[in-house]
Enzyme design. Structure first.
Site, mmCIF file in Angstrom:
data_model
loop_
_atom_site.group_PDB
_atom_site.id
_atom_site.type_symbol
_atom_site.label_atom_id
_atom_site.label_comp_id
_atom_site.label_asym_id
_atom_site.label_seq_id
_atom_site.Cartn_x
_atom_site.Cartn_y
_atom_site.Cartn_z
ATOM 1 N N PHE A 1 0.806 -1.216 0.000
ATOM 2 C CA PHE A 1 0.000 0.000 0.000
ATOM 3 C C PHE A 1 0.841 1.268 0.000
ATOM 4 C CE2 PHE A 1 0.916 -0.048 4.480
ATOM 5 C CZ PHE A 1 0.646 1.217 4.985
ATOM 6 N N LYS A 2 2.099 1.170 0.410
ATOM 7 C CA LYS A 2 2.944 2.354 0.423
ATOM 8 C C LYS A 2 3.133 2.937 -0.982
ATOM 9 C CE LYS A 2 3.492 1.643 4.823
ATOM 10 N NZ LYS A 2 4.734 1.344 5.516
ATOM 11 N N ASP A 3 2.938 2.116 -2.011
ATOM 12 C CA ASP A 3 3.066 2.617 -3.383
ATOM 13 C C ASP A 3 2.052 3.719 -3.684
ATOM 14 O OD1 ASP A 3 5.174 0.937 -4.203
ATOM 15 O OD2 ASP A 3 3.786 -0.684 -4.691
#
Length: 512
Positions: free
Chosen positions: A114-116
């Site tokens: 999810f950091k993308d």
């Protein structure tokens, strides 16, 4: 009207613009930057958001904040950030399960986490901010970004900032606290403007040492004098990380509103696997901006400092045992973004006092009024290590959906809360990044125990395929993960825990 940003710990600091806030990272008073106001999205606004492709939704939200980048630049940055590097044009798609439960898949980007969602857009806005500040004479130096990571942030930040002009990045990760897949993603990242160091300690050791580097006046002076650099951050302490996360919760609300799943009178509960409190805080901001969101369910692992705090109002890490878990991105005791929530609910004076007390005595207690306001918005729950693995297996057996340990933990905690309205679960990583523990879950093996004999000799990379054989509905393995074992390792240094070792690593980087 542009929204400016202020310090969570200062009553006197002058507000700054969006570009100034993201380039600075930490606020000068030692706190975090927070917006002085929030834009409002009506139900009509959200329905209009639903009609747009994801990159235009992001641009719409950024414009609502009045960020100090022109519309043409902003549109181009968002289109580039949410483009061909994603494996679905939906960017953050849904998977509907039974019982009015929805999985928000946040792992379709280039590093499968999810950091993308934040770290594809943030580096682009960061570069644009540098260009803007240089043009106005407000910035004389290039930037050195320091990142402490529990796994996925470092991977996504390295991918997002690699090769970007006027920026350099160093990532510090706990040497024994990330999965082999996460480690290999970091140490094999291409790019001349980056470095990676393992740290002999846990994530909190990494984070504390990086914060000490930011506050090291002499190190900052040497950085400027010897390398023409200044510090900044790509951790979620930087507001540039939170803004894109607000986008995906507004986007999700817009989707579910348009399809009639939720209404203003039937809002959405959201369950988030929570470590540093940034992801769930973004949902809180989305709610305050008008999204029909009900309870925010903070799902913790055995390092349950947040679950305890939400129940009692006491944040206590004194003598608390740090536990290694199958959810390493949540193996955190000092949840930095909680500071932003405390500011929003109680103001800078109280926030500064609590943060000072935490620094001095490793604990603080909020007043009853603030605790009541927290409980109006948040509820906490937690699972132990084996309960987390059992949740992976149960979800696959009952719903034919395979997910990683973090996402399964959030699903199970959300299910236990017995919501009487739709539930959205934030799925934060592809299961293949944690193949050994997913295999333990599917085979009924206890956490930390050896895998069954037929899998014991398998590498993490081999286990991806073995999991697919055991769970044929597990879906595809992203090519960048499947081919990771063939990528050469570029960085193999491990340093002791502590501010001195991080300082030495920074100096070695600028002197190379």
């Amino acid at each position: 009207m542009p929204i400016s940003f202020t310090d969570t710990r200062s009553l006197t600091g002058a507000p700054v613009s969006f570009t100034e806030a993201i380039l600075t990272g930490l606020a000068p008073g030692g706190g975090l930057f927070v917006p002085t106001g929030l834009p409002s999205f009506s139900m009509t606004d959200l329905r209009e958001l639903h009609a747009l492709p994801y990159h235009e939704r992001a641009a719409r939200v950024y414009r609502a904040f009045g960020v100090d980048l022109d519309d043409e630049t902003l549109d181009a940055l968002c289109a580039d950030a949410y483009g061909q590097q994603w494996d679905t044009p939906a960017i953050a798609p849904f998977h509907e399960l039974a019982d009015n439960t929805f999985i928000l898949e946040l792992w379709h980007g280039p590093t499968s986490a999810f950091k993308d969602l934040a770290l594809q857009l943030m580096p682009r806005t960061f570069s644009a901010a540098i260009k803007k500040q240089r043009a106005s004479g407000g910035l004389d130096h290039d930037v050195l970004i320091l990142v402490a990571t529990s796994g996925d942030t470092g991977t996504a930040a390295l991918n997002g900032f690699a090769g970007r002009p006027h920026t350099n990045i160093i990532v510090f990760y706990p040497a024994d606290g990330v999965s082999e897949i996460q480690r290999r993603q970091m140490v094999s990242q291409a790019g001349d403007n980056l470095a990676v160091f393992g740290v002999e300690g846990n994530f909190d050791d990494c984070q504390s040492a990086v914060k000490a580097a930011f506050n090291d006046t002499e190190l900052g002076r040497r950085l400027a004098a010897d390398a023409d650099l200044q510090f900044s951050s790509a951790n979620s302490i930087n507001w540039g990380r939170l803004m894109p996360q607000i986008v995906y919760y507004l986007s999700a609300a817009a989707e579910l509103l348009a399809t009639g799943v939720i209404t203003p009178k039937r809002p959405l509960d959201i369950a988030v696997p929570t470590g540093n409190f940034g992801n769930i805080l973004a949902a809180y901001y989305a709610k305050r901006m008008g999204a029909p969101i009900g309870r925010l369910i903070c799902a913790s692992n055995e390092n349950k400092v947040l679950a305890d705090f939400l129940a009692s109002g006491v944040y206590d890490i004194c003598d608390r045992m740090f536990t290694t878990t199958p959810t390493p991105s949540m193996d955190i005791l000092i949840s930095s973004n909680l500071e932003r929530l405390l500011y929003e609910l109680a103001g800078a004076k109280a926030c500064a006092a609590w943060m000072d007390e935490l620094h001095r005595s490793q604990r603080f207690t909020v007043d009853p009024s603030t605790l009541a306001r927290i409980k109006d918005e948040f509820v906490g729950g937690w699972l132990d290590n084996n309960e987390t693995l059992a949740a992976i297996r149960r979800l696959y057996e009952e719903q034919h959906y395979l997910c990683d340990p973090h996402s399964a933990l959030a699903f199970e905690v959300g299910r236990q809360m017995k919501p009487d309205r739709p539930l959205l679960v934030a799925a934060t990583a592809h299961w293949a990044k944690f193949a050994p523990d997913v295999m333990r879950a599917l085979t009924g093996t206890a956490y930390g125990a050896a895998l069954p004999a037929e899998y014991a000799a398998c590498s993490e990379f081999d286990l991806m395929g073995k999991v697919q054989e055991l769970a044929p509905r597990s879906g595809h393995i992203p090519p960048h993960l499947a081919g990771l074992s063939q990528c050469p390792e570029r960085f193999n240094a491990t340093i002791p825990a502590g501010a001195g070792a991080v300082r030495d690593a920074v100096l070695s980087f600028i002197q190379r």
